[in-house]
Scaffold this active site. Structure first.
Site, PDB file in Angstrom:
ATOM      1  N   ASP A 146      26.868  -2.595 -66.917  1.00 20.12           N
ATOM      2  CA  ASP A 146      25.422  -2.781 -66.386  1.00 20.12           C
ATOM      3  C   ASP A 146      24.359  -2.467 -67.128  1.00 20.12           C
ATOM      4  OD1 ASP A 146      27.091  -3.561 -64.136  1.00 20.12           O
ATOM      5  OD2 ASP A 146      25.961  -2.500 -62.686  1.00 20.12           O
ATOM      6  N   HIS A 171      27.905   1.738 -67.493  1.00 14.89           N
ATOM      7  CA  HIS A 171      26.580   1.392 -68.230  1.00 14.89           C
ATOM      8  C   HIS A 171      26.502   1.541 -69.566  1.00 14.89           C
ATOM      9  CE1 HIS A 171      26.434   2.729 -64.141  1.00 14.89           C
ATOM     10  NE2 HIS A 171      25.280   1.704 -63.927  1.00 14.89           N
TER      11      HIS A 171
END
Length: 241
Positions: A49, A193
């Site tokens: 993400d 991430h």
């Protein structure tokens, strides 16, 4: 008059709670309108993400290429427009690119109209850069609302089974490797991430995550762990893709 205002405020608070937190809890518990797991296959699906990030995403792509792993990148539209070459590289190397809003705003802070705009603006950016229409959507923070079936109706909403806290450097250095080792290969969807610029995250956390991920992927290769390609997140059935 004051009591009436308090009652109205209380009613509105309850309505807002059902619209936001209540809807999130219901959808996560029941799986209504979302996918939390890649059902029907042995393996683990990796997702990333918040990127792309000019410093960390190229390193991640190199690592994934080395182990021949395909993932889903849930990108923010602003970062996508800032780093179009990275989006084109993701697409060229066989990764899926999903929507993570134009900016990293929670659905809980957006009206349905604003949410549609965030999603549409990001989708347009992805398609303009890669020539491919995005299929997947993940709302920031995994926060859902009752309007989700409408505002994201053109996309498959993907959440996760495991979110590991890798946005903090201390977590990466102390616990991330064991948390990754503990993920079962039963269709689990893992969130990591490749950008640390959002509020609450450490800017350099993706670098720490990458060092851990490199060790984990080498261990996984030796153990024969399968990493599921993006299509399996939505399409795998009991007989495989």
């Amino acid at each position: 008059m004051e009591r009436k205002c308090w009652r109205i405020a209380a009613i509105l608070t309850v309505i807002y709670g059902f619209y936001t937190a209540g809807s999130t809890l219901f959808m996560r518990l029941t799986g209504t309108g979302i996918r939390k797991k890649a059902a029907g296959r042995r393996g683990i699906a990796l997702t990333f993400d918040d990127g792309p990030n000019a410093k960390f995403t190229p390193q991640l792509l190199d690592l994934l290429s080395h182990y021949r792993i395909k993932v889903v990148f849930f990108v923010t539209g602003r970062h996508a427009e800032q780093h179009p070459d990275l989006l084109r590289r993701m697409h060229a190397e066989g990764h899926a690119i999903g929507i993570h809003h134009y900016d990293h705003h929670s659905l809980w802070r957006l009206t349905p109209r604003q949410a549609r705009r965030e999603i549409r603006r990001t989708a347009v950016a992805i398609e303009r850069i890669t020539g491919s229409r995005p299929r997947f959507y993940r709302p920031p923070y995994g926060r859902l609302t009752a309007a989700l079936p409408v505002v994201a109706r053109s996309y498959e909403t993907i959440l996760w089974t495991h979110i590991l806290g890798d946005w903090k450097t201390a977590m990466c250095d102390s616990k991330l490797l064991q948390r990754l080792r503990d993920v079962p290969d039963d269709g689990s969807i893992v969130v990591l991430h490749d950008d640390g610029s959002n509020s609450g995250a450490d800017d350099e956390a993706p670098g720490h995550m990458l060092r851990v991920l490199r060790e984990y992927l080498q261990e996984s290769a030796e153990r024969g762990i399968v990493f599921l390609p993006p299509d399996c997140i939505a399409d795998c059935d009991e007989d495989g893709p």
